[in-house]
Design an enzyme around this catalytic site. Structure first.
Site, PDB file in Angstrom:
ATOM      1  N   GLY A  43      27.429 -17.911 -56.379  1.00  0.00           N
ATOM      2  CA  GLY A  43      28.571 -18.526 -56.887  1.00  0.00           C
ATOM      3  C   GLY A  43      29.144 -19.703 -56.211  1.00  0.00           C
ATOM      4  O   GLY A  43      30.177 -20.099 -56.661  1.00  0.00           O
ATOM      5  N   ASN A  97      23.755 -42.036 -12.888  1.00  0.00           N
ATOM      6  CA  ASN A  97      24.549 -42.836 -12.005  1.00  0.00           C
ATOM      7  C   ASN A  97      24.057 -44.561 -12.028  1.00  0.00           C
ATOM      8  O   ASN A  97      22.938 -44.280 -11.641  1.00  0.00           O
ATOM      9  CB  ASN A  97      25.029 -42.196 -10.718  1.00  0.00           C
ATOM     10  N   CYS A 125      24.918 -36.835 -15.231  1.00  0.00           N
ATOM     11  CA  CYS A 125      24.866 -37.917 -15.649  1.00  0.00           C
ATOM     12  C   CYS A 125      23.824 -38.834 -14.961  1.00  0.00           C
ATOM     13  O   CYS A 125      23.491 -38.598 -13.835  1.00  0.00           O
ATOM     14  CB  CYS A 125      26.446 -38.728 -15.167  1.00  0.00           C
ATOM     15  N   GLY A 163      28.845 -33.985 -21.834  1.00  0.00           N
ATOM     16  CA  GLY A 163      29.171 -34.963 -20.937  1.00  0.00           C
ATOM     17  C   GLY A 163      28.528 -35.582 -20.001  1.00  0.00           C
ATOM     18  O   GLY A 163      28.776 -35.800 -19.122  1.00  0.00           O
ATOM     19  N   HIS A 192      26.949 -44.315 -16.261  1.00  0.00           N
ATOM     20  CA  HIS A 192      28.351 -44.880 -15.535  1.00  0.00           C
ATOM     21  C   HIS A 192      28.154 -45.283 -14.399  1.00  0.00           C
ATOM     22  O   HIS A 192      27.317 -44.862 -13.504  1.00  0.00           O
ATOM     23  CB  HIS A 192      29.520 -43.800 -15.726  1.00  0.00           C
TER      24      HIS A 192
END
Length: 399
Positions: free
Chosen positions: A219, A346, A344, A322, A326
């Site tokens: 539906g 680096n 991360c 995250g 960087h």
């Protein structure tokens, strides 16, 4: 029986009869034959039985005459439905988006060849859906002027789609040059699309949903359609190797920079233990020149062992939880030899700034030998980490 109610207000055509001038007639000459001009008739059609699908246009037709005026109104909203007359003005067809659970009032006027008018009134009832699943874009086209070759596109619905095959048939992706591809259902509400290999540099990709009024199971019907066109820029691809501790940058297939890096640590060192970078192809999600990285965002808050809150520069985000490329001056001495970060990649100042300046949304970063698990599809844009055979099996049509 179709639920289209019609009330006719027909003007009767006049019959013109020629009378003789006297009682006698001349052989071969008789009284004039009566001539009748048929009254114009109006019909209101919309396929669909008792409840008309709102994607079905309302069609008004005149026979033995032409349409002089048509008004179709939704009294619930007060809005008039837009439509067009055919060149000969015998047909009017709506070209507007109709609503679910609506009653449209139709008033149409037609005239016959003698100029006599007839007005016809009626109602068109659109179907009532159990739920309306409205689509939205997985990747908004306005977040960037153009995108990298790792662009992932797709659709999110705000209700469950139980008939995924019906939805997938209504979804359309075209690319110039043509590159093909396949859908992959992340959940009952979300489907992603990509080609087998990265998009070709300089491509144009267009996504159109086409699900409005489409039955999607139990539906539920598709809501108003959305579309987007994406431009693909030059091929910028990063390749990070956890064994060599190097991050390479390729521009249109040519190696243009190699940067020492430090990925996430695999050693079980306190207080967090191992924090390896995810393996697999990541895609740039966005970038920020300066950001405060706070470990409290993943559960280690002030006062707990391992807490940090540090400003970081030239941040290029590559996963939803995250992971960034960087600058990190604290790890420069081990960049190129050890993996010590919290996940991360680096870099030193010059390399971080260079990647920040050259890599943009949709550019892929391929991570290998990190010691971490595979990047998940819902962790940013982890779609490219899925092999092609598995990706195809996630399609409702090809799986």
């Amino acid at each position: 029986m179709r639920r289209v109610r019609i009330v006719g207000l027909a003007a009767m055509a006049l019959c013109l009869v020629a009378c003789s001038g006297g009682g006698n007639t001349v052989a071969g000459v008789g009284s004039a034959s009566p001539t009748t001009v048929p009254a114009a008739k109006v019909s209101i059609t919309a396929a669909g039985g008792d409840q008309v699908n709102p994607k079905t246009p309302i069609v008004i037709k005149a026979t033995d005459g032409t349409l002089s005026a048509v008004t179709v109104t939704n009294p619930q909203s007060g809005n008039k439905v837009v439509g067009d007359f055919s060149a000969d003005k015998t047909t009017w067809t709506s070209n507007d988006t109709l609503r679910f659970s609506a009653v449209y009032q139709v008033v149409a006027t037609a005239v016959n060849k003698e100029g006599k008018s007839v007005e016809q009134k009626g109602e068109v009832h659109t179907l009532t859906a159990t739920a309306v699943a409205a689509p939205s874009l997985f990747q908004a086209p306005d977040v960037a002027n153009d995108f990298g070759v790792g662009l992932i596109i797709g659709v999110k619905f705000d209700h469950d789609v139980n008939d995924k095959a019906a939805a997938e048939k209504a979804l359309k992706v075209t690319s110039t040059p043509a590159q093909g591809g396949s859908w992959y259902w992340v959940s009952k509400r979300e489907a992603h699309f990509r080609p087998k290999q990265y998009w070709q540099a300089g491509s144009t990709v267009k996504l159109e949903t086409g699900v409005y009024g489409q039955a999607l199971g139990d539906g539920t019907y598709g809501g108003p359609d959305v579309s987007a066109t994406y431009k693909i820029h030059d091929a910028w691809v990063g390749k990070a190797d956890g064994n060599t501790h190097q991050l390479q940058a390729f521009h249109n297939g040519e190696l243009v920079r190699t940067a020492p890096t430090s990925m996430g640590k695999t050693a079980n060192t306190p207080p967090r233990g191992p924090t390896p970078t995810f393996n697999g192809t990541h895609v740039v999600l966005g970038k920020t020149a300066h950001i405060i990285m706070d470990s409290c965002t993943y559960g280690i808050c002030e006062g707990q062992p391992g807490y940090y809150k540090a400003p970081e520069n030239w941040d290029v985000q590559i996963s939803g939880d995250g992971e960034f490329l960087h600058e990190n001056l604290a790890t420069v001495s081990v960049q190129g030899s050890q993996n010590v970060s919290n996940g991360c990649l680096n870099l030193n100042t010059d390399n971080a700034k260079w990647f920040f300046d050259n890599f943009n949304i949709g550019d892929p970063i391929e991570v290998t030998n990190s010691g971490g698990p595979q990047l998940a599809i819902n962790n940013g844009h982890g779609d490219w980490a899925i092999d092609w055979a598995t990706w195809q099996s996630g399609s409702a049509l090809h799986g």
